[in-house]
Motif scaffolding. Structure first.
Motif, PDB file in Angstrom:
ATOM      1  N   LEU A  99      11.648   4.214  17.325  1.00  0.00           N
ATOM      2  CA  LEU A  99      12.265   4.836  18.504  1.00  0.00           C
ATOM      3  C   LEU A  99      13.460   4.017  18.989  1.00  0.00           C
ATOM      4  CD1 LEU A  99       9.145   5.966  20.574  1.00  0.00           C
ATOM      5  CD2 LEU A  99      10.737   7.443  19.322  1.00  0.00           C
ATOM      6  N   ALA A 101      13.831  10.340  23.364  1.00  0.00           N
ATOM      7  CA  ALA A 101      13.163   9.106  22.951  1.00  0.00           C
ATOM      8  C   ALA A 101      12.350   8.522  24.102  1.00  0.00           C
ATOM      9  CB  ALA A 101      14.201   8.098  22.466  1.00  0.00           C
ATOM     10  N   GLN A 111       9.535  10.499  16.801  1.00  0.00           N
ATOM     11  CA  GLN A 111       9.279  11.446  17.887  1.00  0.00           C
ATOM     12  C   GLN A 111       8.315  12.544  17.443  1.00  0.00           C
ATOM     13  OE1 GLN A 111      12.725  12.652  20.458  1.00  0.00           O
ATOM     14  NE2 GLN A 111      13.899  11.369  19.050  1.00  0.00           N
ATOM     15  N   ALA A 147       9.123  10.366  24.192  1.00  0.00           N
ATOM     16  CA  ALA A 147       8.275   9.926  23.085  1.00  0.00           C
ATOM     17  C   ALA A 147       7.652   8.564  23.382  1.00  0.00           C
ATOM     18  CB  ALA A 147       9.082   9.866  21.793  1.00  0.00           C
TER      19      ALA A 147
END
Length: 218
Positions: free
Chosen positions: A214, A44, A189, A47
């Motif tokens: 996220l 995460a 993601q 991302a």
């Protein structure tokens, strides 16, 4: 954008001689990679870092758009295509007729529903073709759009229930999220990974919603 578009024909020619074996026709290499000492790939945090690198812009015009400008599904063997490749990859207990997928077991990540008939499944483009057009793909040539529409290397293609795929349509995450909230982290993601690689823009509401999704990551 560094794209090995000229290699598409060669990749498809190879696929045509591969019989029923799944062939990855995706080409090119990522436009950017996280630094060695940066966040772990697929996390995460990564991302979030990639999301911050995306260009924020208003959605572009749909003028000139057609699904025919994104040729799919590409051949992946005799009488088989990328749809069969994704169905075989995403399912278990797969049944084949030649290299066509005719049965198996699938769990649709979007809604958590299980299926045994491949006809009940659609192959979803995580970033829909029309959304890609509005966020930069309108300036590509059709060979680039073909590569995008058949991208097996990035998390762009997934077998899901036909009902959720059609409910999603061409909407971005600010307009539609998978009913299965447990999948929101992965969905965000994947969306960001695809947009980052293909250098597509996001709208401000889209970016904000992706950040919220996220935040659901464990």
């Amino acid at each position: 954008m560094r794209r090995a578009v000229a290699a598409v024909a060669a990749a498809l020619a190879l696929a045509a001689t591969a019989g029923c074996e799944s062939v990855d026709i995706s080409l090119g290499s990522p436009s950017a990679a996280p630094p060695v000492d940066g966040p772990a790939a697929g996390s995460a945090d990564e991302a979030t870092a990639l999301l911050d690198q995306l260009t924020v812009a208003a959605a572009g015009s749909m003028q000139g758009y057609s699904r025919d400008r994104f040729p799919h599904w590409s051949s992946a063997g005799s009488n088989c295509d990328v749809r069969d490749t994704v169905l075989e990859r995403d399912g278990t207990a797969i049944e084949l007729d030649g290299c066509n997928v005719v049965g198996g077991e699938w769990l649709s990540a979007f809604d958590g529903e299980s299926f045994t008939n491949p006809r009940d499944l659609d192959i979803d483009h995580i970033v829909p073709l029309a959304n890609a057009w509005r966020s930069g793909a309108d300036s590509w040539n059709d060979d680039q759009r073909r590569e995008f529409a058949n991208d097996l290397e990035r998390p762009q293609l997934i077998a899901v229930s036909a009902s959720t795929n059609r409910a999603k349509g061409d909407q971005d995450p600010s307009q539609w999220q998978p009913p299965n909230r447990d999948y929101w982290c992965q969905y965000a993601q994947d969306w960001i990974t695809v947009k980052h690689y293909w250098e597509l823009s996001v709208t401000q509401p889209e970016k904000a919603t992706l950040a919220d999704m996220l935040a659901t990551c464990p």
